[in-house]
Design a protein around this motif. Structure first.
Motif, PDB file in Angstrom:
ATOM      1  N   TYR A  46       0.827  -1.209   0.000  1.00  0.00           N
ATOM      2  CA  TYR A  46       0.000   0.000   0.000  1.00  0.00           C
ATOM      3  C   TYR A  46       0.860   1.258   0.000  1.00  0.00           C
ATOM      4  O   TYR A  46       0.458   2.294  -0.532  1.00  0.00           O
ATOM      5  N   GLN A  47       2.041   1.181   0.545  1.00  0.00           N
ATOM      6  CA  GLN A  47       2.894   2.368   0.643  1.00  0.00           C
ATOM      7  C   GLN A  47       3.562   2.749  -0.679  1.00  0.00           C
ATOM      8  O   GLN A  47       3.984   3.889  -0.839  1.00  0.00           O
ATOM      9  N   VAL A  48       3.691   1.782  -1.596  1.00  0.00           N
ATOM     10  CA  VAL A  48       4.426   2.095  -2.836  1.00  0.00           C
ATOM     11  C   VAL A  48       3.694   1.782  -4.144  1.00  0.00           C
ATOM     12  O   VAL A  48       3.976   2.413  -5.164  1.00  0.00           O
ATOM     13  N   TYR A 147       1.115 -10.234   4.718  1.00  0.00           N
ATOM     14  CA  TYR A 147       0.163  -9.235   5.209  1.00  0.00           C
ATOM     15  C   TYR A 147       0.864  -8.038   5.830  1.00  0.00           C
ATOM     16  O   TYR A 147       1.452  -8.123   6.896  1.00  0.00           O
ATOM     17  N   HIS A 148       0.795  -6.925   5.114  1.00  0.00           N
ATOM     18  CA  HIS A 148       1.338  -5.667   5.651  1.00  0.00           C
ATOM     19  C   HIS A 148       0.191  -4.641   5.675  1.00  0.00           C
ATOM     20  O   HIS A 148       0.227  -3.628   4.986  1.00  0.00           O
ATOM     21  N   TRP A 149      -0.890  -5.028   6.367  1.00  0.00           N
ATOM     22  CA  TRP A 149      -1.936  -4.107   6.828  1.00  0.00           C
ATOM     23  C   TRP A 149      -3.070  -3.780   5.866  1.00  0.00           C
ATOM     24  O   TRP A 149      -3.964  -3.015   6.223  1.00  0.00           O
ATOM     25  N   ASP A 150      -3.046  -4.299   4.631  1.00  0.00           N
ATOM     26  CA  ASP A 150      -4.097  -3.896   3.683  1.00  0.00           C
ATOM     27  C   ASP A 150      -5.119  -5.015   3.454  1.00  0.00           C
ATOM     28  O   ASP A 150      -5.192  -5.615   2.383  1.00  0.00           O
ATOM     29  N   LEU A 192       3.149 -12.150   8.773  1.00  0.00           N
ATOM     30  CA  LEU A 192       2.577 -10.853   9.141  1.00  0.00           C
ATOM     31  C   LEU A 192       3.678  -9.849   9.431  1.00  0.00           C
ATOM     32  O   LEU A 192       4.720 -10.199   9.973  1.00  0.00           O
ATOM     33  N   ASN A 193       3.407  -8.588   9.098  1.00  0.00           N
ATOM     34  CA  ASN A 193       4.291  -7.511   9.517  1.00  0.00           C
ATOM     35  C   ASN A 193       3.669  -6.760  10.691  1.00  0.00           C
ATOM     36  O   ASN A 193       2.552  -6.261  10.594  1.00  0.00           O
ATOM     37  N   GLU A 194       4.385  -6.700  11.782  1.00  0.00           N
ATOM     38  CA  GLU A 194       3.987  -5.899  12.952  1.00  0.00           C
ATOM     39  C   GLU A 194       2.514  -6.047  13.327  1.00  0.00           C
ATOM     40  O   GLU A 194       1.743  -5.087  13.254  1.00  0.00           O
ATOM     41  N   PRO A 195       2.127  -7.246  13.761  1.00  0.00           N
ATOM     42  CA  PRO A 195       0.721  -7.416  14.162  1.00  0.00           C
ATOM     43  C   PRO A 195       0.301  -6.478  15.297  1.00  0.00           C
ATOM     44  O   PRO A 195      -0.879  -6.160  15.425  1.00  0.00           O
ATOM     45  N   TYR A 316      13.167  -2.279  14.180  1.00  0.00           N
ATOM     46  CA  TYR A 316      13.598  -1.412  15.291  1.00  0.00           C
ATOM     47  C   TYR A 316      13.779   0.023  14.809  1.00  0.00           C
ATOM     48  O   TYR A 316      14.494   0.278  13.836  1.00  0.00           O
ATOM     49  N   TYR A 317      13.135   0.936  15.493  1.00  0.00           N
ATOM     50  CA  TYR A 317      13.305   2.363  15.193  1.00  0.00           C
ATOM     51  C   TYR A 317      13.810   3.136  16.405  1.00  0.00           C
ATOM     52  O   TYR A 317      14.629   4.035  16.272  1.00  0.00           O
ATOM     53  N   ALA A 318      13.267   2.806  17.586  1.00  0.00           N
ATOM     54  CA  ALA A 318      13.638   3.529  18.800  1.00  0.00           C
ATOM     55  C   ALA A 318      13.332   2.652  20.005  1.00  0.00           C
ATOM     56  O   ALA A 318      12.517   1.736  19.917  1.00  0.00           O
ATOM     57  N   GLY A 340       9.706  12.236  15.728  1.00  0.00           N
ATOM     58  CA  GLY A 340       9.719  12.444  17.170  1.00  0.00           C
ATOM     59  C   GLY A 340      10.236  11.216  17.904  1.00  0.00           C
ATOM     60  O   GLY A 340      10.067  11.079  19.114  1.00  0.00           O
ATOM     61  N   TRP A 341      10.866  10.298  17.165  1.00  0.00           N
ATOM     62  CA  TRP A 341      11.400   9.077  17.786  1.00  0.00           C
ATOM     63  C   TRP A 341      12.852   9.324  18.196  1.00  0.00           C
ATOM     64  O   TRP A 341      13.642   9.887  17.413  1.00  0.00           O
ATOM     65  N   GLU A 342      13.183   8.858  19.395  1.00  0.00           N
ATOM     66  CA  GLU A 342      14.539   9.062  19.912  1.00  0.00           C
ATOM     67  C   GLU A 342      15.540   8.233  19.103  1.00  0.00           C
ATOM     68  O   GLU A 342      15.283   7.072  18.786  1.00  0.00           O
ATOM     69  N   THR A 368      14.595  -6.508  10.092  1.00  0.00           N
ATOM     70  CA  THR A 368      13.819  -6.402   8.852  1.00  0.00           C
ATOM     71  C   THR A 368      13.405  -4.963   8.541  1.00  0.00           C
ATOM     72  O   THR A 368      12.950  -4.684   7.431  1.00  0.00           O
ATOM     73  N   GLU A 369      13.516  -4.078   9.539  1.00  0.00           N
ATOM     74  CA  GLU A 369      13.293  -2.641   9.280  1.00  0.00           C
ATOM     75  C   GLU A 369      14.115  -1.837  10.266  1.00  0.00           C
ATOM     76  O   GLU A 369      14.190  -2.175  11.454  1.00  0.00           O
ATOM     77  N   ASN A 370      14.685  -0.766   9.747  1.00  0.00           N
ATOM     78  CA  ASN A 370      15.382   0.213  10.580  1.00  0.00           C
ATOM     79  C   ASN A 370      15.643   1.403   9.669  1.00  0.00           C
ATOM     80  O   ASN A 370      16.078   1.229   8.530  1.00  0.00           O
ATOM     81  N   ALA A 415      17.266  -1.936   5.358  1.00  0.00           N
ATOM     82  CA  ALA A 415      17.002  -0.522   5.627  1.00  0.00           C
ATOM     83  C   ALA A 415      15.567  -0.209   5.230  1.00  0.00           C
ATOM     84  O   ALA A 415      15.102  -0.625   4.170  1.00  0.00           O
ATOM     85  N   TRP A 416      14.883   0.519   6.086  1.00  0.00           N
ATOM     86  CA  TRP A 416      13.549   1.020   5.732  1.00  0.00           C
ATOM     87  C   TRP A 416      13.710   2.474   5.369  1.00  0.00           C
ATOM     88  O   TRP A 416      14.106   3.254   6.206  1.00  0.00           O
ATOM     89  N   SER A 417      13.516   2.844   4.122  1.00  0.00           N
ATOM     90  CA  SER A 417      12.853   2.088   3.079  1.00  0.00           C
ATOM     91  C   SER A 417      13.610   2.313   1.776  1.00  0.00           C
ATOM     92  O   SER A 417      14.387   3.256   1.664  1.00  0.00           O
ATOM     93  N   PHE A 422       4.295   6.355   1.094  1.00  0.00           N
ATOM     94  CA  PHE A 422       3.109   6.747   1.861  1.00  0.00           C
ATOM     95  C   PHE A 422       3.278   6.273   3.304  1.00  0.00           C
ATOM     96  O   PHE A 422       3.191   5.081   3.576  1.00  0.00           O
ATOM     97  N   GLU A 423       3.539   7.220   4.207  1.00  0.00           N
ATOM     98  CA  GLU A 423       3.821   6.858   5.599  1.00  0.00           C
ATOM     99  C   GLU A 423       2.519   6.843   6.407  1.00  0.00           C
ATOM    100  O   GLU A 423       2.324   7.617   7.339  1.00  0.00           O
ATOM    101  N   TRP A 424       1.601   5.995   6.007  1.00  0.00           N
ATOM    102  CA  TRP A 424       0.355   5.742   6.737  1.00  0.00           C
ATOM    103  C   TRP A 424      -0.348   7.048   7.125  1.00  0.00           C
ATOM    104  O   TRP A 424      -0.514   7.920   6.274  1.00  0.00           O
ATOM    105  N   ALA A 425      -0.692   7.204   8.393  1.00  0.00           N
ATOM    106  CA  ALA A 425      -1.473   8.386   8.796  1.00  0.00           C
ATOM    107  C   ALA A 425      -0.721   9.696   8.574  1.00  0.00           C
ATOM    108  O   ALA A 425      -1.317  10.768   8.550  1.00  0.00           O
TER     109      ALA A 425
HETATM  110  C1  GCO Z   1       6.040  -0.522  10.065  1.00  0.00           C
HETATM  111  C2  GCO Z   1       5.979  -0.470   8.777  1.00  0.00           C
HETATM  112  C3  GCO Z   1       6.391   0.563   7.855  1.00  0.00           C
HETATM  113  C4  GCO Z   1       6.495   1.981   8.322  1.00  0.00           C
HETATM  114  C5  GCO Z   1       7.762   2.222   9.094  1.00  0.00           C
HETATM  115  C6  GCO Z   1       7.962   3.653   9.522  1.00  0.00           C
HETATM  116  O1  GCO Z   1       6.213  -1.741  10.073  1.00  0.00           O
HETATM  117  O2  GCO Z   1       5.740   0.285  10.884  1.00  0.00           O
HETATM  118  O3  GCO Z   1       6.423  -1.694   8.308  1.00  0.00           O
HETATM  119  O4  GCO Z   1       5.341   0.409   6.973  1.00  0.00           O
HETATM  120  O5  GCO Z   1       6.482   2.800   7.229  1.00  0.00           O
HETATM  121  O6  GCO Z   1       7.765   1.457  10.234  1.00  0.00           O
HETATM  122  O7  GCO Z   1       6.959   4.055  10.379  1.00  0.00           O
END
Ligand code: GCO
Length: 468
Positions: A46-48, A147-150, A192-195, A316-318, A340-342, A368-370, A415-417, A422-425
């Protein structure tokens, strides 16, 4: 040909071992990742993809959610996004230029099965054939997320989506069809991605689709998603045309205490948040507290969830902070991304170690994401000097190297991304790409972070200071 290829691999592996030894002996500051280490990037459908209603694609809960005013910043939608549906060959060529070993993408369920059950959409299915074939022709490993949320909107409308147990069987059927079609060429699969996001953000805060705000529903969805993982894993193994690497991707947060006196709170938060997923997935158990929230629970559910996994993907982001005073923001002296993430790379190493220590049975790990969102400026010369993003990636990759040295079995980093998307909300307001996208023209430009990442992926090495 084959022998030559193997000899090259052997030679590369030998050089890599020698380089690691040199680092360990203090003879070099260059750290070489293990020869099998996979460098990749990720995106989600959905993001791309865009092409939201083309070639028979059904509506997803994100298509619907974006149409409701107020849900997404600036009224943005994923209708066009990065238009990857039409530009995938160009994007995969970018992956090649970035020297990537793998590309992680998701299948849009409503593109291949518009109503979420019943008839498959051949035009949608053949899109992923082309994408996969393109990747393989370039020597890049496809890594599929199912499944990545759509979710297909029809399942939401008719059944209540993941709140209803029947969706589990529909997910398993969809999985079976995808694995049957693509597993002759694709070895790596994620259920699943990030249930946590699908359940909590989608059903408790309503910040994500389908925009429900009900903690009871959120708890049921969290459980039903784990059932989807279990049933999907069984279906995938049965339909597989080769031995698959099958796993799940979780956003496991490490909670840390701002004040050492609150360390027990951090421990509790880690056990609660990560335990909610890792206990049932790896041990077939729920804590009493987790169980108390789930209304529709059957004893055999835990056996279904507890399927053998070939890897665990960690996004992992923060880190997250706890404090007995409740105040955790801002941390004095800390840096924050545009989200706003540390920025706290060391906590990634601690997270990887903690998982191994608390869950010795965990399968091999992949990050799988950073990545990080920062505002980007395109210079007159067409460059994007995104030093902060480059530093963010570099410092986190250093911590992955240190975790490997600590003995954690980390097999890859994504590396994300690949692209700003499209960064969701947050809509298009937040750029995570290592490749810049001009959304007016769809022009792509590799950012400085991407150039640096390409060199890291090519050499499989980083400079690793000893005093980190
Ligand atoms: C997530 C998502 C990504 C986001 C990223 C940045 O798993 O949260 O896989 O779609 O874009 O995390 O917020």
């Amino acid at each position: 040909m084959k022998t030559n290829h193997n000899l090259t691999q052997l030679w590369k592996a030998g050089r890599c071992h020698a380089a690691r030894l040199a680092y360990r002996l203090g003879l070099s500051d260059k750290y070489c990742f293990p020869p099998y280490f996979l460098w990749g990037t990720g995106t989600s459908a959905y993001q791309v993809e865009g092409a939201h209603d083309q070639d028979g694609k059904g509506e997803s809960i994100w298509d619907r959610f974006c149409r409701s005013p107020g849900n997404i910043k600036n009224g943005d939608t994923g209708n066009i996004a990065c238009d990857q549906y039409h530009r995938f060959a160009q994007d995969m060529e970018l992956c090649r230029r970035l020297n990537l070993g793998a590309y992680r993408f998701s299948i849009a369920w409503p593109r291949v099965q518009p109503l979420g059950r019943g008839a498959l959409n051949e035009k949608g299915m053949s899109y992923y054939d082309r994408l996969i074939d393109e990747l393989l022709a370039l020597g890049i490993e496809p890594v599929i997320t199912l499944y990545h949320w759509d979710l297909p909107q029809a399942l939401q409308d008719d059944l209540g989506g993941f709140a209803h147990r029947d969706t589990v069987q529909h997910f398993a059927d969809y999985t079976e069809a995808m694995v049957h079609r693509y597993s002759d060429r694709v070895k790596f699969w994620t259920t699943l991605n990030e249930p946590w996001c699908s359940s909590f953000l989608g059903h408790q805060t309503g910040y994500h689709a389908p925009g429900i705000k009900d903690p009871l529903i959120a708890a049921q969805v969290a459980h039903n998603l784990l059932l989807c993982h279990g049933a999907g894993t069984i279906a995938a193994r049965a339909a597989a045309r080769q031995k698959l690497d099958l796993g799940i991707v979780l956003n496991l947060t490490i909670s840390e205490a701002l004040n050492p006196a609150d360390a027990h709170l951090a421990d509790k938060a880690f056990a609660r948040d990560c335990g909610f997923y890792l206990e049932p997935l790896l041990r077939g158990k729920y804590s009493q507290a987790a169980l108390a929230g789930i209304k529709d629970f059957k004893e055999q559910d835990l056996r279904l969830i507890n399927q053998p996994m070939d890897y665990l993907g960690i996004n992992y982001y923060a880190r997250s902070l706890v404090s007995s005073t409740g105040k955790t923001h801002p941390v004095p002296g800390a840096e924050y991304t545009q989200m706003g993430w540390e920025v706290h790379p060391q906590a990634l190493r601690r997270l990887l170690n903690r998982i191994r220590k608390d869950y010795p049975e965990v399968p091999p790990l992949y990050v799988t994401e950073n990545g990080a969102a920062y505002e980007d400026l395109v210079t007159q010369a067409g460059r994007i000097n995104d030093t902060k993003r480059l530093e963010y990636l570099r410092r986190h990759i250093e911590q992955v190297a240190l975790a490997i040295e600590d003995g954690v079995d980390v097999r890859g980093y994504f590396a994300w991304s690949l692209l700003d998307n499209f960064e969701w909300a947050e809509g298009y307001d937040r750029r995570f790409g290592i490749v810049h996208v001009d959304f007016a023209t769809q022009e792509r430009r590799i950012k400085d972070s991407g150039l640096w990442y390409a060199e890291t992926a090519r050499s499989n090495k980083i400079v690793l200071p000893r005093n980190l």
